[in-house]
Motif scaffolding. Structure first.
Motif, short mmCIF file in Angstrom:
data_model
loop_
_atom_site.label_atom_id
_atom_site.label_comp_id
_atom_site.label_asym_id
_atom_site.label_seq_id
_atom_site.Cartn_x
_atom_site.Cartn_y
_atom_site.Cartn_z
N VAL A 1 0.77 -1.18 -0.09
CA VAL A 1 -0.01 -0.15 -0.04
C VAL A 1 0.81 1.37 0.01
N LEU A 2 0.50 2.05 -1.10
CA LEU A 2 1.13 3.48 -0.86
C LEU A 2 0.06 4.52 -0.47
N LYS A 3 -0.02 4.84 0.95
CA LYS A 3 -0.85 5.74 1.29
C LYS A 3 -0.62 7.13 1.03
N LYS A 4 -1.21 7.82 0.32
CA LYS A 4 -0.84 9.18 -0.22
C LYS A 4 -1.44 10.11 0.98
N GLY A 5 -0.45 11.13 1.19
CA GLY A 5 -0.73 12.27 2.14
C GLY A 5 0.33 13.27 2.52
N ARG A 6 0.40 13.90 3.61
CA ARG A 6 1.46 15.08 3.89
C ARG A 6 2.60 14.16 3.79
N ASP B 1 3.74 10.37 2.58
CA ASP B 1 3.43 9.26 1.91
C ASP B 1 4.10 7.94 2.64
N GLU B 2 3.28 7.17 2.96
CA GLU B 2 3.56 5.98 3.83
C GLU B 2 3.37 4.74 2.90
N VAL C 1 0.53 7.36 -9.62
CA VAL C 1 0.13 6.10 -10.06
C VAL C 1 0.64 5.81 -11.40
N GLY C 2 0.66 6.66 -12.33
CA GLY C 2 1.34 6.33 -13.56
C GLY C 2 2.90 6.09 -13.54
N THR C 3 3.55 6.93 -12.73
CA THR C 3 4.67 6.64 -12.51
C THR C 3 5.02 5.16 -11.72
N LEU C 4 4.23 4.96 -10.78
CA LEU C 4 4.32 3.92 -10.10
C LEU C 4 4.16 2.58 -11.06
N LEU D 1 8.09 4.06 -3.19
CA LEU D 1 8.89 4.88 -2.73
C LEU D 1 9.39 5.88 -3.75
N GLY D 2 9.89 5.17 -4.92
CA GLY D 2 10.26 5.87 -6.17
C GLY D 2 9.14 6.81 -6.81
#
Length: 158
Positions: free
Chosen positions: A79-84, A86-87, A114-117, A144-145
């Protein structure tokens, strides 16, 4: 979406990596639909805070469930939790991306992430096949990248 996604998740071979965002996350938060990704270690979910809360509630978890616990309950989904900040976690590995960002999140920033991911996941899959590795082990680094690149590009643009 509500008819296509369940069929896709049931029939797609387990070795094919997935990146799920937006409407797919909304779908997973309905009823017990999150079960369709449980144990799919090659799957990446990319929720923002609201989407994360919806899915956590559908799983019977508190809103503030730590990300590593959330991903463990999903059986190792990344999970990539997007926020202030990112976790990122797959239950074993935990990363945070606190790279300076722009003063505000602009519309479409999550789409860029998401496109980069998705690109990084495709590269990770290719690398894993060439080296006989497990692509699931490479997904947190791909997240992370993607988070880092989005933040670094967004900062001077906005």
């Amino acid at each position: 979406m509500q008819r296509l996604l369940p069929d896709l998740l049931r029939t797609l071979p387990a070795h094919v990596p997935l990146v799920l965002d937006a409407d797919a996350l909304f779908f997973l938060a309905q009823g017990q639909n999150f079960e369709l990704v449980r144990g799919r270690r090659n799957c990446v979910l990319t929720p923002n805070k609201v989407e994360y809360t919806r899915i956590a509630r559908s799983m019977g978890l508190p809103d503030d469930t730590p990300l590593a616990d959330f991903t463990t309950k999903l059986g190792g989904v990344t999970v990539l939790k997007k926020g202030r900040v990112d976790e990122i976690s797959n239950g074993d590995i935990v990363y945070e991306c606190a790279e300076e960002n722009s003063a505000r999140r602009c519309g479409g920033q999550g789409d860029i992430t998401v496109g980069t991911l998705a690109t990084f996941v495709a590269w990770a899959d290719r690398s894993a096949k060439e080296s006989d590795a497990d692509v699931a082990d490479l997904l947190p680094a791909a997240c992370l990248g993607a988070a880092l690149i989005t933040r670094r590009c967004n900062r001077p643009a906005f």
